[in-house]
Design a protein around this motif. Sequence first.
Motif, PDB file in Angstrom:
ATOM      1  N   GLU A  17      13.249  47.996  -2.890  1.00 12.54           N
ATOM      2  CA  GLU A  17      12.985  46.604  -3.242  1.00 12.54           C
ATOM      3  C   GLU A  17      11.487  46.396  -3.359  1.00 12.54           C
ATOM      4  OE1 GLU A  17      13.687  42.352  -1.053  1.00 12.54           O
ATOM      5  OE2 GLU A  17      15.431  43.665  -1.286  1.00 12.54           O
ATOM      6  N   PHE A  18      11.069  45.617  -4.354  1.00 18.38           N
ATOM      7  CA  PHE A  18       9.649  45.348  -4.566  1.00 18.38           C
ATOM      8  C   PHE A  18       9.208  44.150  -3.731  1.00 18.38           C
ATOM      9  CE2 PHE A  18      10.926  47.154  -8.771  1.00 18.38           C
ATOM     10  CZ  PHE A  18      10.202  48.336  -8.660  1.00 18.38           C
ATOM     11  N   ASP A  19       7.991  44.270  -3.176  1.00 18.36           N
ATOM     12  CA  ASP A  19       7.439  43.107  -2.491  1.00 18.36           C
ATOM     13  C   ASP A  19       6.757  42.212  -3.532  1.00 18.36           C
ATOM     14  OD1 ASP A  19       4.766  43.959  -3.003  1.00 18.36           O
ATOM     15  OD2 ASP A  19       4.756  45.168  -1.178  1.00 18.36           O
ATOM     16  N   PRO A  20       6.352  41.012  -3.164  1.00 21.42           N
ATOM     17  CA  PRO A  20       5.795  40.066  -4.156  1.00 21.42           C
ATOM     18  C   PRO A  20       4.584  40.604  -4.913  1.00 21.42           C
ATOM     19  CG  PRO A  20       6.380  38.897  -2.162  1.00 21.42           C
ATOM     20  CD  PRO A  20       6.556  40.357  -1.860  1.00 21.42           C
ATOM     21  N   LEU A  21       3.678  41.297  -4.236  1.00 18.46           N
ATOM     22  CA  LEU A  21       2.504  41.806  -4.934  1.00 18.46           C
ATOM     23  C   LEU A  21       2.875  42.905  -5.925  1.00 18.46           C
ATOM     24  CD1 LEU A  21      -0.203  41.902  -2.119  1.00 18.46           C
ATOM     25  CD2 LEU A  21       0.032  40.278  -3.993  1.00 18.46           C
ATOM     26  N   GLN A  22       3.871  43.734  -5.565  1.00 17.00           N
ATOM     27  CA  GLN A  22       4.339  44.759  -6.508  1.00 17.00           C
ATOM     28  C   GLN A  22       4.974  44.106  -7.729  1.00 17.00           C
ATOM     29  OE1 GLN A  22       6.787  46.870  -3.603  1.00 17.00           O
ATOM     30  NE2 GLN A  22       5.531  48.703  -3.866  1.00 17.00           N
ATOM     31  N   LYS A  23       5.722  43.024  -7.516  1.00 19.35           N
ATOM     32  CA  LYS A  23       6.318  42.308  -8.650  1.00 19.35           C
ATOM     33  C   LYS A  23       5.235  41.801  -9.598  1.00 19.35           C
ATOM     34  CE  LYS A  23      10.344  40.578  -6.101  1.00 19.35           C
ATOM     35  NZ  LYS A  23      11.017  39.365  -5.608  1.00 19.35           N
TER      36      LYS A  23
END
Length: 355
Positions: A17-23
């Motif tokens: 799952e991607f965290d917000p900064l990765q998104k």
Amino acid sequence: MDYAVTAELEPPTGVVEFDPLQKEGIAAVLDRQLALVEGVSGPGDTEIDVLDYRITVHATGANVVLALEAPSLLAAEDAAASVLDELISESEALVGWSVAHSEVRITEDEFNERLAAADVDTDGELEAAVEEALEAGVEPTMDLEHWRAHLTGLAPQLRAFDLDVFGIAGEPAALAAGALIHAVRVVTDEVFYDELALAVNNASVADVEGLLVLEELPTCYDHRYDAFFARAFLLASAAVAVRFTEPGWTPPRSVAEAFALQLFINEARVLLEAAELMTWEDSEQVFAAFAGRAFADTEYEELYEVDLPLTDAEPERAERVAKVETDLHARGLAFDQWFTPRDGGPGVHPYLGII
């Protein structure tokens, strides 16, 4: 005929799952690449034009909607897959990604119905109809309660501060914290847009109109804000954003980081007002309290008061420009000092060392 094709992009196997900064990073990479695509070859050497696109990054992948002008539904789907496959293969940041599927969202009959309903007879109306078709099926704009839930959900990511840093308590403090986290995505995307515009035009902010965020920096150095600067500024802003999520706060270490933090604050205030969650007057007090804790100093603001371009000037202004530059340099505010750490700590990213 125009088609809206939706495609799902999947990350490499093993990504949970991607965290917000990765998104935000994934969205920025996709946007940067798609902005350069104008068309692709179709069956029989026909040219298929890419009219527009939309990107939505979620926890386990990315959804891309492409508006294409193609001779058939199948050609549109094949063209979309081809564009995205090539985009992935040419981007080091997307190694291991793949196109899970590509299918037309708006069929030819549906599109014709929209055109007929709009009584299209001009290019402007046609463009509007294409835009309407693109928006069909896309998640609607969030209303006040959705924004409230969204921002309060983001608030825990601001780990570097307790919510009392905003001088208020309860939900308003959580909204302010969530708005700051959301602002990171907005400002990051806008810096990418600006960098592309500057790179394509081989220009500086002084030469280009319609930029999204870099034109908010002090105008005295507009001629120095080029594509190279935009990339360096992106690294500085990313450093500030990451420190938002750490257990303890490190104030901006450079002038560039201070400006990045200020841009995040500005965008957070704009969002809260636009979502009707906080008035501009109220957010001024809230973020003044935050700034009092977040900034090591506010000397950088003096650059906004410089009322002349600090560039090669006519002889009658050269002496004044030199004097201002000397004064700024003595206080660590001159442009060539923007990325130099002011706290005497570790050095900077190698890319920033050659600005």
